[in-house]
Design a protein around this motif. Structure first.
Motif, short mmCIF file in Angstrom:
data_model
loop_
_atom_site.label_atom_id
_atom_site.label_comp_id
_atom_site.label_asym_id
_atom_site.label_seq_id
_atom_site.Cartn_x
_atom_site.Cartn_y
_atom_site.Cartn_z
N GLN A 243 -0.86 31.24 -18.80
CA GLN A 243 -0.54 32.66 -18.63
C GLN A 243 -1.65 33.37 -17.86
OE1 GLN A 243 1.05 34.76 -22.12
NE2 GLN A 243 1.37 32.79 -23.12
N LYS A 244 -2.88 32.96 -18.09
CA LYS A 244 -4.01 33.55 -17.36
C LYS A 244 -3.93 33.20 -15.88
CE LYS A 244 -9.06 33.86 -17.46
NZ LYS A 244 -10.30 33.38 -18.15
N GLU A 245 -3.51 31.96 -15.58
CA GLU A 245 -3.35 31.55 -14.19
C GLU A 245 -2.27 32.38 -13.50
OE1 GLU A 245 -4.91 28.93 -12.17
OE2 GLU A 245 -6.36 29.57 -13.68
N LEU A 246 -1.16 32.58 -14.17
CA LEU A 246 -0.07 33.36 -13.59
C LEU A 246 -0.50 34.80 -13.32
CD1 LEU A 246 2.98 32.10 -15.68
CD2 LEU A 246 2.50 31.61 -13.29
N LYS A 247 -1.37 35.31 -14.18
CA LYS A 247 -1.86 36.68 -14.01
C LYS A 247 -2.55 36.86 -12.67
CE LYS A 247 -2.82 40.78 -15.93
NZ LYS A 247 -1.78 41.73 -16.41
N LYS A 248 -3.18 35.79 -12.17
CA LYS A 248 -3.92 35.86 -10.91
C LYS A 248 -3.02 36.15 -9.72
CE LYS A 248 -7.49 32.49 -12.24
NZ LYS A 248 -8.07 31.16 -11.88
N ILE A 249 -1.75 35.77 -9.81
CA ILE A 249 -0.88 35.89 -8.64
C ILE A 249 0.20 36.96 -8.82
CG2 ILE A 249 -1.26 33.52 -7.88
CD1 ILE A 249 1.46 32.79 -9.09
N GLU A 250 0.10 37.78 -9.88
CA GLU A 250 1.17 38.73 -10.13
C GLU A 250 1.30 39.79 -9.04
OE1 GLU A 250 0.54 40.67 -13.84
OE2 GLU A 250 -1.14 41.89 -13.14
N LEU B 4 -10.35 34.68 -3.54
CA LEU B 4 -9.33 33.70 -3.15
C LEU B 4 -9.67 32.29 -3.61
CD1 LEU B 4 -8.72 34.93 0.52
CD2 LEU B 4 -7.46 35.55 -1.55
N GLN B 5 -10.66 32.17 -4.48
CA GLN B 5 -11.04 30.86 -5.00
C GLN B 5 -9.81 30.13 -5.57
OE1 GLN B 5 -14.21 29.63 -5.09
NE2 GLN B 5 -13.93 27.83 -6.38
N ASP B 6 -9.47 28.99 -4.98
CA ASP B 6 -8.35 28.16 -5.44
C ASP B 6 -7.02 28.91 -5.49
OD1 ASP B 6 -9.70 25.76 -5.72
OD2 ASP B 6 -10.41 26.27 -7.71
N ILE B 7 -6.85 29.91 -4.62
CA ILE B 7 -5.63 30.72 -4.67
C ILE B 7 -4.38 29.89 -4.38
CG2 ILE B 7 -5.69 31.46 -2.24
CD1 ILE B 7 -4.79 33.63 -5.32
N LEU B 8 -4.49 28.90 -3.50
CA LEU B 8 -3.32 28.08 -3.18
C LEU B 8 -2.92 27.20 -4.35
CD1 LEU B 8 -4.10 27.07 0.52
CD2 LEU B 8 -2.65 28.90 -0.32
N SER C 226 -12.48 27.08 -1.58
CA SER C 226 -13.21 28.34 -1.72
C SER C 226 -13.52 28.94 -0.35
CB SER C 226 -14.52 28.13 -2.49
OG SER C 226 -15.38 27.27 -1.78
N TYR C 227 -13.72 30.24 -0.34
CA TYR C 227 -14.04 30.98 0.89
C TYR C 227 -15.29 31.83 0.62
CZ TYR C 227 -9.01 30.18 1.67
OH TYR C 227 -7.76 29.63 1.78
N SER C 228 -16.06 32.09 1.66
CA SER C 228 -17.20 33.01 1.53
C SER C 228 -17.39 33.77 2.84
CB SER C 228 -18.48 32.24 1.17
OG SER C 228 -18.89 31.41 2.24
N TYR C 229 -17.88 35.00 2.71
CA TYR C 229 -18.13 35.84 3.89
C TYR C 229 -19.25 36.82 3.55
CZ TYR C 229 -17.43 39.47 7.44
OH TYR C 229 -17.61 40.39 8.45
N ASN C 230 -20.28 36.87 4.40
CA ASN C 230 -21.40 37.78 4.15
C ASN C 230 -21.71 38.67 5.34
OD1 ASN C 230 -22.63 36.07 5.97
ND2 ASN C 230 -24.12 35.22 4.52
N GLY C 231 -20.78 38.72 6.31
CA GLY C 231 -20.99 39.53 7.50
C GLY C 231 -21.63 38.75 8.63
N LYS C 232 -22.36 37.69 8.28
CA LYS C 232 -23.01 36.85 9.29
C LYS C 232 -22.26 35.53 9.47
CE LYS C 232 -27.63 38.70 8.34
NZ LYS C 232 -29.02 38.36 7.91
N LYS C 233 -21.74 35.03 8.36
CA LYS C 233 -21.02 33.75 8.38
C LYS C 233 -19.78 33.82 7.49
CE LYS C 233 -24.96 30.69 9.29
NZ LYS C 233 -25.73 29.51 8.79
N PHE C 234 -18.79 32.99 7.85
CA PHE C 234 -17.59 32.80 7.03
C PHE C 234 -17.40 31.30 6.86
CE2 PHE C 234 -13.17 31.68 6.55
CZ PHE C 234 -12.66 32.62 5.67
N THR C 235 -17.08 30.87 5.65
CA THR C 235 -16.84 29.45 5.43
C THR C 235 -15.54 29.23 4.66
OG1 THR C 235 -18.10 29.41 3.35
CG2 THR C 235 -19.30 28.90 5.38
#
Length: 253
Positions: free
Chosen positions: A89-96, A125-129, A162-171
């Motif tokens: 139920q907690k997982e489903l909450k992430k995509i409501e 967006l950690q593990d969003i897919l 996982s994704y990350s962005y700090n203005g200088k780099k995106f991964t």
């Protein structure tokens, strides 16, 4: 057509055809933005639109242009959700808050589906897919899923994304779970999935507020203004070799 019936059929339809999946991320100056996965299954509609309409019934022979959220869907399935584990139920909450937009037309030979959501930081967006695959638990009482690209198979590629962005780099980083890979090797259903998606494509299309200085993935294509990159692979690469889609972007100062 009821929301749940439409979404379930859309998933099944997509699993049986050659599709193009496009993972879009729009990042703003402040790090917030929008994430979406677009699925284009128009190729099968062009070949078998009439038959598909007949299978879905008279209601589906009309053009469909439907927009709703998972939150609405979950409200209609609240009794089933209540039977799931607290973790599920907690997982489903992430995509409501995901918005589902479906367009289908037998006459125009069109089948398009988009799942999208806003984010305040790409770390959300950690593990969003993978989280999207929890939808299948509504259909099968929490068990592992089968043939839905936005259900059990989609996102279930034995990795943590996982994704990350700090203005200088995106991964974009997918770390492979070797234990799950070993388990999948023993699963005969994996060969079926490979066959189903063998002619499908997976595209990454990321849009940034700054010009890109360089990107680590050699297959990346740049837009004219160098603020958008596009990377395309066979869907089987996404499923079997998710690390191939990893990259780091460095921006101009």
């Amino acid at each position: 057509m009821k929301l749940y019936k439409l979404l379930t059929f859309s998933f099944l339809f997509a699993a049986l055809t050659s599709c193009t999946f496009t993972e879009n991320i729009y990042v703003n100056d402040n790090g917030a933005g929008k994430f979406s996965v677009d699925m284009d299954g128009s190729s099968l509609m062009a070949m078998a639109g009439d038959q598909i309409g007949n299978q879905m019934g008279a209601e589906a022979k009309k053009d469909i242009d439907s927009t709703f959220t998972f939150k609405q869907l979950f409200a209609a399935k609240k009794d089933s959700i209540a039977k799931l584990s607290p973790e599920s139920q907690k997982e489903l909450k992430k995509i409501e808050n995901f918005v589902v937009h479906t367009k289908m037309s037998s006459e125009k030979k069109e089948f398009l589906m988009t799942l999208s959501t806003d984010f305040k930081n790409v770390n959300e967006l950690q593990d969003i897919l993978q989280t999207l695959s929890t939808f299948q638990k509504l259909e099968q009482g929490g068990s592992a899923a089968a043939a839905s690209p936005f259900g059990g198979n989609f996102g279930n590629n034995n990795s943590k994304l996982s994704y990350s962005y700090n203005g200088k780099k995106f991964t974009r980083t997918a770390v492979i779970d070797q234990q799950k890979v070993a388990e999948k090797a023993k699963d005969s259903a994996a060969d079926m999935s490979k066959m189903i998606f063998s002619s499908s494509s997976y595209i990454l299309k990321y849009h940034f507020p700054k010009k890109i200085k360089k990107v680590s993935n050699p297959d990346a294509l740049f837009s004219e203004d160098r603020k958008t990159i596009t990377i395309q692979y066979p869907f089987t690469d996404y499923m079997e070799n998710p690390g191939k889609l990893n990259f780091e972007v460095e921006f101009e100062k």
